[in-house]
Design a protein around this motif. Structure first.
Motif: not given
Lengths: 188, 114
Positions: A9, A29-30, A33, B70, B72, B78-80
């Motif tokens: 990150e 985040e994408e 993740g 997005w 959940h 984490r969101r995807r």
């Protein structure tokens, strides 16, 4: 060497410096993740990590797609304006040790850097933001010298060639910005 | 040399775009899993790194060829972001498939003659 999610990150954010806040948060985040999923999968199949690039490089490639925020753009223009004024070589007529050329080099580096970050149009506008104050300063200085000569007697003469050289170097700045942006900020 | 590199990059980019559209035509997919899915779907012929994949996805989304949402995960975390084909993407897929098939057929013919 496998990076932890935190290291990934950090490097990703470094590569995306300048990308508008909301977009950058979503991208982090994408991608983080996705990286965490790959880290989990790597415990059974280490080959999944083969597709991982240097996150800083990925961040830069994404910055080339999304561009930089207005805050950074305005900062580049303001800095270019200040450097444009400071780089006026005629100031050297009064202060022989004045580093006008140094400021011009700084201004050129800024224009190229801005073009690399924000693209050719941003490079062009940053070049103009440096060129316009530079030319205005030049004419203001020349007019001031004329006024001084008219009221107080002979003073430092501004040679015609100096005026031409300043105008030409100034006009080259937007061109350099545009060409640098075209060359340096191509999608990978 | 630079020209060859440019041509290779262009070719790879075109192939990646077509592969992404073709894969997403089967259903929405999570960006984090797409690289391995593409690799296994093409028997390793299309090994895509993140540095090529994510910028390609975002460029296609900016052009309106892909959409994303997005999601959940059920177990939390984490969101995807899941990508899907838009109507413009479906049209683009047809266009690229036709162009690819014509190109491949032409090159195949040339190789057979050689």
């Amino acid at each position: 060497m496998t990076l932890t999610a935190q290291q990934y990150e950090r490097r990703l954010r470094r590569g995306m410096r300048g990308v508008p806040g909301r977009t950058r948060r979503d991208l982090v985040e994408e991608l983080v993740g996705g990286y965490e999923v790959k880290l989990q999968a790597a415990s059974t199949d280490p080959s999944v990590l083969a597709a991982i690039d240097d996150p800083k490089r990925v961040g830069r490639a994404l910055r080339a797609v999304h561009g930089i925020g207005w805050g950074w753009r305005i900062l580049h223009w303001l800095l270019a304006g200040v450097l444009g004024v400071l780089s006026t070589p005629l100031l050297e007529a009064w202060l022989p040790a004045y580093p006008g050329t140094f400021f011009l080099i700084l201004l050129t580096v800024l224009v190229v850097r801005a073009a690399a970050l924000g693209g050719r149009w941003h490079g062009l506008v940053t070049g103009m933001a440096g060129a316009v104050p530079r030319i205005l300063m030049l004419f203001a200085f020349a007019a001031f010298m004329d006024w001084v000569a008219g009221h107080l007697g002979p003073t430092v003469a501004v040679p015609e060639e100096s005026l031409t050289a300043v105008v030409i170097t100034s006009l080259l700045l937007p061109v350099v910005g545009f060409l640098a942006g075209k060359r340096l900020r191509r999608p990978e | 040399m630079a020209r060859t590199t440019d041509a290779t990059t262009e070719l790879r980019r075109g192939a990646l775009e077509l592969a992404l559209l073709a894969h997403l035509a089967r259903g929405a997919a999570f960006g984090g899993g797409l690289a391995s899915e593409l690799s296994s779907a093409t028997d390793g012929a299309l090994d895509v790194t993140e540095g090529a994949l994510y910028p390609a996805l975002h460029r296609l989304e900016k052009r309106g060829v892909l959409g994303s949402e997005w999601v959940h995960p059920e177990g939390g975390g984490r969101r995807r972001r899941y990508y899907h084909l838009t109507a413009a993407g479906e049209a683009r897929l047809v266009e690229l498939t036709t162009a690819w098939q014509q190109l491949a057929a032409g090159v195949d013919r040339l190789l057979e003659e050689g």
